[in-house]
Design a protein around this motif. Structure first.
Motif, PDB file in Angstrom:
ATOM      1  N   ILE A   1       2.332  17.239  -4.900  1.00 39.52           N
ATOM      2  CA  ILE A   1       3.738  17.060  -5.261  1.00 39.52           C
ATOM      3  C   ILE A   1       4.781  16.703  -4.186  1.00 39.52           C
ATOM      4  CG2 ILE A   1       5.807  18.308  -6.240  1.00 39.52           C
ATOM      5  CD1 ILE A   1       3.956  17.459  -8.427  1.00 39.52           C
ATOM      6  N   VAL A   2       4.045  17.299  -2.691  1.00 36.05           N
ATOM      7  CA  VAL A   2       4.878  17.108  -1.612  1.00 36.05           C
ATOM      8  C   VAL A   2       4.690  15.889  -1.237  1.00 36.05           C
ATOM      9  CG1 VAL A   2       4.785  17.792   1.003  1.00 36.05           C
ATOM     10  CG2 VAL A   2       4.390  19.612  -0.874  1.00 36.05           C
ATOM     11  N   PHE A   7       7.230  10.514  -0.247  1.00 40.15           N
ATOM     12  CA  PHE A   7       7.322   9.067  -0.791  1.00 40.15           C
ATOM     13  C   PHE A   7       8.616   8.629  -1.404  1.00 40.15           C
ATOM     14  CE2 PHE A   7       6.941   5.680  -3.859  1.00 40.15           C
ATOM     15  CZ  PHE A   7       6.688   4.719  -3.123  1.00 40.15           C
ATOM     16  N   LEU A   8       9.084   9.518  -2.251  1.00 41.13           N
ATOM     17  CA  LEU A   8      10.312   9.007  -2.793  1.00 41.13           C
ATOM     18  C   LEU A   8      11.612   9.109  -1.804  1.00 41.13           C
ATOM     19  CD1 LEU A   8      10.030  11.175  -6.196  1.00 41.13           C
ATOM     20  CD2 LEU A   8      10.027   8.377  -6.060  1.00 41.13           C
ATOM     21  N   VAL A   9      11.532  10.088  -1.053  1.00 40.05           N
ATOM     22  CA  VAL A   9      12.518   9.924   0.038  1.00 40.05           C
ATOM     23  C   VAL A   9      12.244   8.735   0.985  1.00 40.05           C
ATOM     24  CG1 VAL A   9      13.239  11.175   2.260  1.00 40.05           C
ATOM     25  CG2 VAL A   9      12.952  12.508   0.076  1.00 40.05           C
ATOM     26  N   LEU A  10      11.255   8.621   1.452  1.00 36.79           N
ATOM     27  CA  LEU A  10      11.074   7.292   2.342  1.00 36.79           C
ATOM     28  C   LEU A  10      11.371   6.145   1.494  1.00 36.79           C
ATOM     29  CD1 LEU A  10       7.747   8.283   4.236  1.00 36.79           C
ATOM     30  CD2 LEU A  10       9.928   8.166   5.119  1.00 36.79           C
ATOM     31  N   GLY A  11      10.922   5.966   0.299  1.00 36.05           N
ATOM     32  CA  GLY A  11      11.302   4.870  -0.621  1.00 36.05           C
ATOM     33  C   GLY A  11      12.563   4.610  -0.641  1.00 36.05           C
ATOM     34  N   GLY A  12      13.277   5.813  -0.790  1.00 31.07           N
ATOM     35  CA  GLY A  12      14.768   5.778  -1.285  1.00 31.07           C
ATOM     36  C   GLY A  12      15.568   5.257   0.212  1.00 31.07           C
ATOM     37  N   TYR A 115      -4.154   9.970 -10.039  1.00 33.04           N
ATOM     38  CA  TYR A 115      -4.715  11.513  -9.621  1.00 33.04           C
ATOM     39  C   TYR A 115      -5.522  11.859 -11.025  1.00 33.04           C
ATOM     40  CZ  TYR A 115      -4.724  16.508  -9.771  1.00 33.04           C
ATOM     41  OH  TYR A 115      -4.995  17.687  -9.899  1.00 33.04           O
ATOM     42  N   ALA A 116      -4.810  11.744 -12.067  1.00 35.56           N
ATOM     43  CA  ALA A 116      -5.528  12.084 -13.242  1.00 35.56           C
ATOM     44  C   ALA A 116      -6.817  11.220 -13.589  1.00 35.56           C
ATOM     45  CB  ALA A 116      -4.449  11.777 -14.455  1.00 35.56           C
ATOM     46  N   LEU A 117      -6.647  10.010 -13.421  1.00 39.78           N
ATOM     47  CA  LEU A 117      -8.001   9.012 -13.602  1.00 39.78           C
ATOM     48  C   LEU A 117      -9.087   9.626 -12.850  1.00 39.78           C
ATOM     49  CD1 LEU A 117      -9.286   6.807 -15.067  1.00 39.78           C
ATOM     50  CD2 LEU A 117      -8.385   5.284 -13.374  1.00 39.78           C
ATOM     51  N   ALA A 118      -8.820   9.622 -11.443  1.00 40.37           N
ATOM     52  CA  ALA A 118      -9.870  10.065 -10.566  1.00 40.37           C
ATOM     53  C   ALA A 118     -10.299  11.529 -10.801  1.00 40.37           C
ATOM     54  CB  ALA A 118      -9.498   9.973  -8.983  1.00 40.37           C
ATOM     55  N   SER A 119      -9.488  12.334 -11.048  1.00 40.76           N
ATOM     56  CA  SER A 119      -9.799  13.862 -11.438  1.00 40.76           C
ATOM     57  C   SER A 119     -10.762  13.958 -12.672  1.00 40.76           C
ATOM     58  CB  SER A 119      -8.638  14.632 -11.717  1.00 40.76           C
ATOM     59  OG  SER A 119      -8.075  14.868 -10.373  1.00 40.76           O
ATOM     60  N   LEU A 132      -3.063  10.130  -2.793  1.00 35.66           N
ATOM     61  CA  LEU A 132      -2.687   9.960  -1.418  1.00 35.66           C
ATOM     62  C   LEU A 132      -2.862   8.650  -0.785  1.00 35.66           C
ATOM     63  CD1 LEU A 132      -3.620  13.624   0.100  1.00 35.66           C
ATOM     64  CD2 LEU A 132      -1.409  12.698  -0.408  1.00 35.66           C
ATOM     65  N   LEU A 133      -4.034   8.247  -1.343  1.00 35.13           N
ATOM     66  CA  LEU A 133      -4.313   6.859  -0.914  1.00 35.13           C
ATOM     67  C   LEU A 133      -3.405   6.106  -1.217  1.00 35.13           C
ATOM     68  CD1 LEU A 133      -8.379   6.714  -0.958  1.00 35.13           C
ATOM     69  CD2 LEU A 133      -6.733   6.639   1.093  1.00 35.13           C
ATOM     70  N   TRP A 134      -2.946   5.982  -2.467  1.00 37.44           N
ATOM     71  CA  TRP A 134      -1.694   5.240  -3.133  1.00 37.44           C
ATOM     72  C   TRP A 134      -0.406   5.353  -2.437  1.00 37.44           C
ATOM     73  CZ3 TRP A 134      -0.606   0.930  -5.668  1.00 37.44           C
ATOM     74  CH2 TRP A 134       0.472   0.647  -6.066  1.00 37.44           C
ATOM     75  N   LEU A 135      -0.118   6.601  -2.357  1.00 34.30           N
ATOM     76  CA  LEU A 135       1.289   7.093  -1.857  1.00 34.30           C
ATOM     77  C   LEU A 135       1.452   6.683  -0.270  1.00 34.30           C
ATOM     78  CD1 LEU A 135       1.771  10.263  -3.570  1.00 34.30           C
ATOM     79  CD2 LEU A 135       2.940   8.112  -3.966  1.00 34.30           C
ATOM     80  N   LEU A 136       0.242   6.815   0.388  1.00 40.10           N
ATOM     81  CA  LEU A 136       0.286   6.592   1.957  1.00 40.10           C
ATOM     82  C   LEU A 136      -0.058   5.189   2.378  1.00 40.10           C
ATOM     83  CD1 LEU A 136      -1.185  10.023   3.070  1.00 40.10           C
ATOM     84  CD2 LEU A 136       1.065   9.202   2.773  1.00 40.10           C
TER      85      LEU A 136
END
Length: 184
Positions: A1-2, A7-12, A115-119, A132-136
């Motif tokens: 969630i963090v 990501f949303l802050v940086l993307g914004g 996250y759901a798929l890999a989990s 994390l790999l996606w978001l970063l």
């Protein structure tokens, strides 16, 4: 969630500071025409759903939608008229930023689906790593806020993959409904 919040802050911030790309006015103007005039002829090669979703925040900021001739199947011509109308009205920056809010949410939602798929397939920590790999990813950080068709396609593909993998594991009616909804 963090990581999603970061990501949303940086993307914004990027969405606020970046100027419109070549295709964004086409998607925004065709989405606006689809919602306001119930006409999808302006940009028929792409499905209207994600364009319509992305234009909803735009409609809240009050864009200027030039009249008529959007149905000539020349999306770049009408997109140019749309941009010129925003520039004359002084709404271009607000319209561009608002059009990027839904893609940012789609990008965050894609992280959750990954996250759901890999989990589901490999365990909890694999899901965390996938998200994390996606978001970063620098490319995602750089263009994840842009209004386009690539991100919705990736989200749809990941959602169908997750729903199908879930159904193959459970074989119950609820999982099958998720497959149908994801395919729809």
């Amino acid at each position: 969630i963090v990581a999603i919040i970061a990501f949303l802050v940086l993307g914004g911030l990027e969405a606020w500071h970046d100027s419109a790309t070549f295709d964004e006015p086409v998607y925004v103007s065709s989405g606006a025409v689809a919602v306001l005039h119930h006409d999808v002829v302006d940009n028929p090669e792409h499905p209207p759903l994600f364009k319509v979703l992305a234009v909803l925040p735009v409609l809240a900021v009050g864009p200027v939608v030039p009249p008529g001739n959007w149905n000539i199947n020349n999306e770049h011509l009408y997109g140019e008229r749309f941009v010129n109308a925003q520039l004359r009205a002084g709404t271009m920056h607000r319209v561009t930023f608002a059009s990027r809010l839904v893609p940012l949410l789609e990008c965050a939602l894609l992280a959750l689906v990954l996250y759901a798929l890999a989990s589901l397939l490999f365990g909890l920590w694999s899901g965390v790593v996938a998200a994390l790999l996606w978001l970063l990813d620098p490319l995602v950080l750089g263009v994840g806020h842009l209004d386009g068709v690539d991100l919705p396609f990736a989200l749809s593909t990941a959602l169908v993959s997750w729903a199908l993998a879930r159904w193959l594991r459970r074989r119950d009616r609820r999982s099958l409904v998720w497959v149908g909804a994801a395919c729809g």
